[in-house]
Design an enzyme around this catalytic site. Structure first.
Site, short mmCIF file in Angstrom:
data_model
loop_
_atom_site.label_atom_id
_atom_site.label_comp_id
_atom_site.label_asym_id
_atom_site.label_seq_id
_atom_site.Cartn_x
_atom_site.Cartn_y
_atom_site.Cartn_z
N GLU A 1 0.58 -1.47 0.19
CA GLU A 1 -0.06 0.06 -0.04
C GLU A 1 0.90 1.14 0.00
O GLU A 1 0.28 2.38 -0.54
CB GLU A 1 -0.85 -0.02 1.37
CG GLU A 1 -2.01 -0.98 0.98
CD GLU A 1 -1.84 -2.48 1.53
OE1 GLU A 1 -0.67 -2.62 1.75
OE2 GLU A 1 -2.95 -3.13 1.67
N ALA B 1 -10.28 0.89 5.40
CA ALA B 1 -9.50 2.07 5.64
C ALA B 1 -8.52 1.80 6.70
O ALA B 1 -7.49 2.60 6.74
CB ALA B 1 -10.67 3.13 6.44
N PHE C 1 -5.97 -0.04 6.22
CA PHE C 1 -4.76 -0.37 5.52
C PHE C 1 -4.11 0.74 5.15
O PHE C 1 -3.00 1.04 4.63
CB PHE C 1 -4.92 -0.95 4.42
CG PHE C 1 -5.71 -2.52 4.22
CD1 PHE C 1 -5.64 -3.07 5.71
CD2 PHE C 1 -6.45 -3.04 3.44
CE1 PHE C 1 -6.31 -4.22 5.73
CE2 PHE C 1 -7.14 -4.41 3.76
CZ PHE C 1 -6.94 -5.14 4.98
N HIS D 1 -9.58 -3.70 11.87
CA HIS D 1 -10.48 -3.83 10.86
C HIS D 1 -11.51 -3.08 10.66
O HIS D 1 -12.61 -3.65 10.06
CB HIS D 1 -10.47 -5.39 10.33
CG HIS D 1 -9.46 -6.02 9.57
ND1 HIS D 1 -8.05 -6.28 10.01
CD2 HIS D 1 -9.24 -6.67 8.34
CE1 HIS D 1 -7.48 -6.64 8.92
NE2 HIS D 1 -8.06 -6.99 8.09
#
Ligand SMILES: Cc1ncc(C[n+]2csc(CCOP(=O)(O)OP(=O)(O)O)c2C)c(N)n1
Ligand SMILES: Cc1ncc(C[n+]2csc(CCOP(=O)(O)OP(=O)(O)O)c2C)c(N)n1
Ligand SMILES: [Mg+2]
Ligand SMILES: [Mg+2]
Lengths: 314, 342, 342, 314
Positions: B72, B96, B98, B141
């Site tokens: 990322e 979000a 990540f 998460h």
């Protein structure tokens, strides 16, 4: 080393490029203690050959993505001297309108889409430019230029992986001065980065203090990229003459520099004179032109306005 | 895992062509890609058979949807590099959570790039990320993080609540020459509403009244807006309900105008409280019009702890329509008197 | 570059052993390392001849000062891993701007770890970073970012303003079994003050009155506290000046008690305004005691743009003692009347 | 492959470990659709041999740092079955007190200091445990276990570099199921990760569907680490039988699984019976014990309380 096949004028152009960058460094050395340049400077003194040798193989629209050590790359890629000098002097006519300083230079006309002072990330930006070329079916090249220290960072790894997977026209240009600030490479990077790179792409090697060596290797690397559409890696060991930042000379006990033997400019001078590609008079003429250009640029900068602090009022 | 069995949230009943939030996002991307060959999408698993929860499926230009490795950070730099050299990338993240992996690029590169070069560069880069809370996903998460991103100068932060806004705000984001972070809430994906078929944009910094009323100003973005609407409709609350649509820029005028009328302010924000969006709205009123407040302003946010995994705790973690209604009633209900300033 | 010629900021005149802020930090680290063999320091260039601006030089246990590659993200994970297995690491960064590189670890790992496992793990990890603005360093080398970090549940954020606090808060941080981010301001390094020689800790969440007064409550952390103090002393302002010392946890009681007395609130924060610390303090008052405000509350922060490089702009970017004084005078000066609520 | 030198009881222990993990997976398959486990599950079905073979070489105080796919590693490292099952059922008696779920398991008593669902970062945590051992002069080993997808991430590169530079006792354990979600390795990782690792440390290889192969290679790798104090790398190709997440079977066209040939349990069974290390009766006895243990753990979990939501009130 094979001698590059170039016209005599091209050899002289390399010389002028090297000199232009060196002369700017020397100007900074002269004036920096007077606080006229309010910006941290990472000089490229002694390392000029890498940027110059590579950029001589690039077009105006090819992209060069730089980190914190910008001067050689920016000038070699074609940024007007005035724009860089005015930026160093903090004037609105600077290449970044005085918002960037030495570490953040910008000249999209010459493929310089901005440089970054956070080590490593600019490698990915170069890959992004390569992706852009690929998506637009342009046959340009993007060059990500970085130091040995940047190889420590994960973004180096991720960038090589993506460039190889997506087969992007990117030259990974490692300007290896064997130092990350005062840390020798042996303390910060375990493997040989070029050996790692060879798992992703063809790798090339040049003596980073010798502009002809760099020119030749870059020529082959860029040829490979244009031929395959995929990435290549060029490793250029070189020497940093000055401290990491600022205007003091390097004095690390494990760094050995011979300012005559290791000097890219003197090396090329000796070659040009020895092979009769130039006369002493011709070189003198170039030196005078370069000095004049710098004097003009400095005058331009000093006559340019500072930004108005009121722009920051809400 | 019962995502597939996951129910719609409250929807606004409207006339017009009805589309789901997910399909509105998809349509925006498809239309933008058809209009402009420079627009492309890139992201981890953006090109796979699930196509980021359906928003990337059946596009007219699948050749401009690129997958990526689990990288990322570099990929954000790649997207930025492409944006600076003539393309208009949409960088997509399935969660979000990540985005912090890419935070060097987001903080130091993407959001700084324009200003750092004297305002000259164009940075037409959209980052789309889904807030994916649910089913015991736990602390890593389930984050919203819009408060964290809004702190960064140079980044616009967009949080569509309705299908219509999802399309219009995303098209606005894609049309901008500055970086925009669009945070979509996974719980809104099945919600339906009227969405014009043609391309249209919704300007940033303009809030949306989801309901008009006089007793209290309720500011709520994203899923919180929909839950607040449900609370108001089911309990027939006399509330001015503002969905700011964009966290940054923020429609300060709309909020102030409303608070001036109602004298009561509640912010419902599905994010952490400290230095977050709810703080920002309360600060606005403290700065511009504290004298109009008839009561203390209120914040309903996550507790200031990471999201637990257990369903029992997870369900309690988010405010919900019932608790929003209770809070509104408590704030409106107390009769106004000298002592009632509680 | 004239860092070396850089002048001290305003110092509090005190009795006792006088030490600079830098030496106070150094002493805290040295004493902690001597007391507990589990304490070690790790960081990029932490072990070099400059020793992070002098704070790491001449320590009694140089063998417990480790250098690292330019790998802030993994190294944060390494420090966390060491903290979880019996060590007490101090992870050091020469600039706060490098922390976003480690943001995955800080957001998703470090700050979540304790809660994510039901509160069981001990996470004795200190992250020290220097806010390094100055000399045209520009947008990527001048950020404060404490507002961004304070948003994250699970992370304590500490901003010492005086040498005494620098030592006591850092020792408190090292003694904690939860992660703490200590942000030191480079401009304070030469400041001097009385610092006890023995080891001592200063509790988190307890603000410090730098000055007592009755007309206005001024809340300011880090360098802003010192600039505010200078403003008050030079202009003899009738101000209650609170240095919160820790942004998170925040001493809400001290701030509220003071505002209740003075009826006026100004927050000076050398960080970005949106969803930042200044917002949080204003929100606190809007939430708890808006009725006591005699005037609109005020915020003085950076403009909401990245830091420019040019010295002319850089100097204007930060608030300074003179502008703080002017703002305080304006807020105090206006006579109180019905219309004066401006 | 050399057959590991183990006592017969140790072979049977490996068998019991494999079975314990498998039986838990099968229980999840059975009950998951009833929504009794409110947590996303990444099953380790078919991949049991990697964790079991490695952990058989580890002490209780050796550390295992896990990612999102935790069940096999946690159980193999010694976490009591009850603690894991209760966590899956969201009960306060779970290994993480119901705050973690399937992806976040914790049992420091058995060297499990927490697992993470953000791919890659846990590799660095293992290196940190190795640093801890090194600083405390303990001769333990830390194992960072990760998938092929995690190799994409920069933290993989940075972690190997630091472990090699600082010479830390870390086993980099690559559980290579050739998939990152539905992406085949060829789409996400260009080079061979073990070839890259060999520039940093000795590398070992095992068949990740064969517990004896893994045991043997891990034995050598751990021996190397204990001897040198530095890191080693172990590459274990294996097969993922189920979809990335949840309880459906894998059906990617390019993945070929033979549930008998590729099964770590059947493989070991065949070996044990063929070499007369166990009788069918003995194996049946073990199966019964494992089934009983699971039944006990499930009962324990179901009888355990849920957390009280009031803990979240301020
Ligand atoms: C992420 C990050 N960490 C640390 C620094 C501080 N820093 C600036 S330059 C530098 C050394 C970089 O070395 P190298 O990449 O070899 O480039 P060189 O300076 O030798 O040209 C460091 C550590 C930084 N700018 N960014
Ligand atoms: C930083 C990050 N990006 C994306 C994801 C979503 N994700 C979860 S697991 C996974 C695949 C991981 O593949 P691998 O590392 O090979 O492990 P495996 O699932 O095969 O065991 C992805 C992409 C994530 N959790 N973290
Ligand atoms: Mg270097
Ligand atoms: Mg995998």
């Amino acid at each position: 080393m094979e001698t590059p096949r170039m016209k005599p004028a091209e050899f002289l152009d390399l010389y002028e490029q090297l000199l232009r960058i060196r002369t700017l460094s020397e100007h900074i050395l002269e004036v920096y203690q007077d606080d006229v340049m309010e910006t941290p400077v990472h000089l490229t003194l002694g390392q000029e050959a890498v940027a110059v040798g590579v950029c001589a193989n690039l077009d105006k629209d090819d992209v060069l993505s730089l980190g914190h050590r910008t001067h050689a790359g920016a000038l070699a890629k074609g940024m007007p001297l005035k724009a860089l000098v005015a930026e160093l002097y903090g004037r609105t006519t600077g290449c970044s309108g005085s918002y960037g300083g030495s570490m953040h230079v910008y000249d999209p006309e010459h493929g310089l889409h901005g440089s970054s002072a956070i080590v490593g990330g600019n490698i990915a930006l170069g890959v992004g430019a390569g992706l852009s070329f690929s998506l637009q079916s342009k046959d340009n090249i993007a060059v990500s230029m970085f130091g040995d220290g940047a190889c420590d960072a994960g973004v180096f790894w991720e960038s090589m992986n993506y460039a190889a997977l997506a087969k992007l026209p990117v030259l990974f240009l490692l300007e290896d001065n064997t130092l990350s600030n005062v840390m020798p490479k042996s303390k910060h990077l375990f493997p040989d980065p070029a050996a790692i790179a060879s798992h992703f792409m063809p790798t090339f090697f040049a003596d980073g203090t010798d502009v002809l060596s760099v020119y030749q290797a870059a020529n082959e690397a860029c040829g490979e990229i244009r031929r395959t559409g995929g990435p290549a890696f060029l490793h250029c060991p070189t020497k940093r003459w000055m401290k990491h930042q600022g205007v003091e000379e390097e004095d690390l006990p494990f760094i050995h520099i011979d300012r005559s033997k290791d000097c890219p400019i003197q090396k090329l001078e000796r070659y040009l004179l020895g092979s009769h590609l130039a006369t002493p008079g011709k070189l003198k003429e170039i030196r005078a032109r370069v000095d004049q250009a710098l004097a003009d640029a400095v005058r331009f900068a000093k006559e340019s306005p500072y930004p108005n602090p009121e722009v920051l009022e809400v | 895992m019962p995502w597939s069995r996951f129910e719609k949230q409250w929807s606004i009943v409207e006339d017009g062509r009805i589309l789901s939030y997910k399909d509105a996002v998809r349509e925006a991307i498809d239309q933008a890609m058809c209009l402009d060959p420079k627009v492309f999408a890139i992201g981890l698993d953006a090109d796979d058979c699930y196509g980021v929860y359906g928003t990337m499926l059946d596009l007219s230009h699948p050749e401009r949807v690129l997958g990526t490795p689990i990288s990322e950070n570099a990929m954000t730099g790649v997207a930025l590099g492409a944006a600076l050299t003539g393309m208009r990338p949409i960088h997509i993240h399935m969660r979000a959570d990540f985005l912090p992996v890419a935070m060097d690029q987001i903080t130091n590169y993407v959001s700084k790039w324009k200003a750092m070069f004297g305002g000259k560069p164009k940075v037409p880069l959209v980052i789309r990320a889904v807030v994916g809370r649910g089913w015991g996903c736990g602390a890593q998460h389930s984050q919203s993080l819009h408060g964290m991103f809004a702190h960064l100068p140079g980044l616009k932060v967009v949080t569509p609540a309705t299908p219509r806004d999802a399309k219009g705000l995303l098209l606005q984001a894609i049309s901008e020459d500055e970086p925009v972070l669009v945070l979509e809430h996974r719980w809104l994906y099945k919600n339906e509403g009227a969405v014009p078929e043609e391309m249209y944009t919704i300007p940033f910094g303009k809030g949306n009244y989801l309901r008009r009323g006089g007793a209290l100003t309720l500011v709520a973005p994203s899923l919180a807006a929909i839950h607040a609407l449900k609370a108001c409709e089911e309990h027939d609350l006399d509330v001015d309900l503002i969905d700011p649509r964009t966290i940054k820029p923020l429609d300060r005028e709309m909020i102030l105008e409303s608070v001036q009328r109602t004298g009561r302010l509640l912010v419902v924000d599905y994010d952490s409280p400290a230095c977050g969006f709810a703080s920002d709205v309360l600060a606005l009123v403290a700065e511009e019009a504290p004298d109009v407040l008839k009561r203390r302003a209120g914040r309903m946010t996550f507790p200031d702890v990471p999201m637990p995994s257990s369903g029992v705790l997870e369900r309690r973690f988010y405010p919900d329509p019932e608790r929003i209604a209770a809070r509104v009633k408590a704030m409106i209900g107390i009769t106004q008197s000298e002592e009632a300033f509680v």
